[in-house]
Design an enzyme around this catalytic site. Structure first.
Site, short mmCIF file in Angstrom:
data_model
loop_
_atom_site.label_atom_id
_atom_site.label_comp_id
_atom_site.label_asym_id
_atom_site.label_seq_id
_atom_site.Cartn_x
_atom_site.Cartn_y
_atom_site.Cartn_z
N HIS A 122 -56.13 -32.05 43.65
CA HIS A 122 -55.06 -32.00 42.64
C HIS A 122 -55.74 -31.77 41.29
CE1 HIS A 122 -52.01 -33.81 39.98
NE2 HIS A 122 -51.15 -33.73 40.96
N GLN A 202 -52.32 -40.03 47.77
CA GLN A 202 -51.48 -39.75 48.96
C GLN A 202 -51.91 -40.59 50.16
OE1 GLN A 202 -48.83 -37.84 48.78
NE2 GLN A 202 -49.22 -36.90 46.79
N1 PLP Z 1 -54.15 -36.86 43.25
C1 PLP Z 1 -53.29 -36.52 44.21
C2 PLP Z 1 -53.81 -36.22 45.58
C3 PLP Z 1 -51.93 -36.46 43.94
O1 PLP Z 1 -51.07 -36.12 44.91
C4 PLP Z 1 -51.48 -36.75 42.63
C5 PLP Z 1 -50.04 -36.62 42.31
O2 PLP Z 1 -49.31 -35.89 42.92
C6 PLP Z 1 -52.41 -37.13 41.67
C7 PLP Z 1 -53.73 -37.16 42.01
C8 PLP Z 1 -51.97 -37.51 40.29
O3 PLP Z 1 -51.21 -38.67 40.35
P1 PLP Z 1 -50.44 -39.22 39.05
O4 PLP Z 1 -49.68 -38.06 38.49
O5 PLP Z 1 -49.55 -40.30 39.59
O6 PLP Z 1 -51.47 -39.74 38.10
#
Ligand code: PLP
Length: 405
Positions: A122, A202
């Site tokens: 991500h 996740q």
């Molecule tokens: N990492 C992964 C694998 C994610 O799916 C997400 C959000 O979809 C994030 C990081 C970022 O999470 P957040 O926006 O809650 O900080």
């Protein structure tokens, strides 16, 4: 036994109609819906328990402090950390990763050092490392992903070398669903003396995680992806590492003493928690963890896998459907395109039929570029979904096909 209709009744959002249809919520990888116990707990906190925590001289502040710290204990227990000193409250996964890049990275990395990520990441687990690499003249490298969405075993061995100082990787891809081989990556990182960061945003809803058994150095998560409140999450870090790191943000609460010329810092975990904390975040998260851990995570996983297989089969009965992410070990996240139609148009038609999915790049632009795509439709399944949801979704995609092709 897993009883999905009993579970559904605990989620008030599922009782509403959207565009004249019963809501089918298939966007749980973006955020999960919230059960009554979490909503009621937060409401109750605001109604009867509002007070700032720590150092209060009155009943409500003391009570708030106990409830707030209960949230820390619930998170510690969730993934078996050795101590609550190792649990830092954050705004979520993104802040946890920024904290690590800033506090650990800027202190311990030097020119020429390498940071290893995977192509599945991500944006939250890419951008902070790119910025750090620019500041410290480091290099960011990526473990390659193959056509099915699995990490290439040979790439893990090639990319992680004695130059690697940090390996930061997702336990479960938010776009392809791939569940990565955490043990293998940690073992390789350890063999070269690199520290490991597990992005569990996740994974936390998919598998039981034991940080001591896995021996990861850090873990980050977001409460809103585990039936809890927005704007709250946690960073786990080994005490031996957290104690060597400087504060990330400064101000109230994170200090031990302040003089006009000098400040000394508070003990762990408070050294990393500047300012008034997100009290209802901790309180709501404790309720969410209690809700989730009452269920058998393996039963939940099996339920979601069954629905994923039903959805996959239904979609594949449509000739123009192309699926992305067919790893053997994957979460119930189904990414697809309908060849000849734009993903946004499909999303709109599904929405008109009450089916909530996500369309676009899902914060994984580099991975999509590698696959020659600009976006997909993503249906992500959670414990409150049922077979009717999937039947309606397949019907809605068929309708989109009739309208768009
Ligand atoms: N990492 C992964 C694998 C994610 O799916 C997400 C959000 O979809 C994030 C990081 C970022 O999470 P957040 O926006 O809650 O900080």
């Amino acid at each position: 036994m897993f009883n999905s209709s009993e579970i559904r009744s605990q989620f008030p959002a599922l009782g509403q109609k959207v565009n004249g249809h019963d809501l089918v919520y298939l966007d749980s990888a973006a955020t999960t819906l919230k059960p009554n116990v979490v909503i009621d707990r937060i409401t109750n906190f605001y109604k009867f328990e509002t007070a700032n925590v720590h150092r209060g001289a009155h009943y409500l502040s003391d009570k708030g402090t106990v409830e707030f710290e209960n949230g820390r204990e619930a998170i510690r227990k969730l993934f078996n950390a050795a101590s609550t000193e190792e649990i830092i409250f954050t705004k979520g996964t993104t802040e946890g990763l920024n904290l690590l890049a800033s506090s650990y990275g800027e202190t311990f990395l030097n020119e020429g050092d390498e940071i290893v990520l995977t192509e599945l990441e991500h944006h939250a687990n890419i951008v902070p490392w790119q910025i750090l690499a620019l500041k410290k003249k480091c290099v960011v490298k990526y473990i390659a992903v193959n056509e099915t969405g699995e990490l290439e075993a040979s790439s893990i061995d090639q990319v992680i070398t004695t130059k690697t100082k940090i390996v930061s990787f997702s336990g479960c891809s938010n776009i392809l669903g791939t569940i990565t081989d955490v043990e293998k990556i940690v073992a390789k990182a350890k063999s070269v003396g690199a520290i490991t960061i597990l992005d569990a945003a996740q994974l936390i809803s998919q598998k039981k995680i034991d940080v001591q058994k896995l021996d990861v150095d850090f873990l980050v998560l977001s409460s809103h992806k585990l039936f809890g409140p927005f704007g709250f999450g946690a960073l786990y870090g080994k005490k031996s590492l957290l104690s060597t790191m400087p504060p990330y943000q400064t101000g109230g609460s994170m200090i031990s003493s302040v003089g006009f010329d000098k400040t000394t810092f508070n003990d762990l975990p408070f050294k990393f928690e500047a300012g008034t904390p997100h009290v209802e975040g901790a309180v709501g998260t404790a309720a969410a963890i209690q809700f989730f851990t009452k269920l058998n995570i393996e039963d939940v996983f099996a339920h979601e896998q069954k629905l994923m297989n039903q959805l996959t089969e239904g979609l594949l009965s449509i000739p123009e459907i192309k699926l992305f992410g067919t790893a053997k070990n994957k979460a119930a996240i189904v990414s697809f395109n309908l060849q000849g139609a734009h993903h946004s148009d499909i999303g709109q038609i599904l929405d008109q039929m009450g089916v909530a999915v996500r369309v676009g790049h899902h914060c994984t632009q580099p991975l999509l570029k590698k696959f020659g795509l600009t976006g997909t439709v993503r249906a992500s399944i959670s414990l409150y979904n049922n077979e009717t949801d999937i039947e309606k979704t397949v019907e809605a995609v068929k309708k989109a096909r009739r309208m768009l092709l």
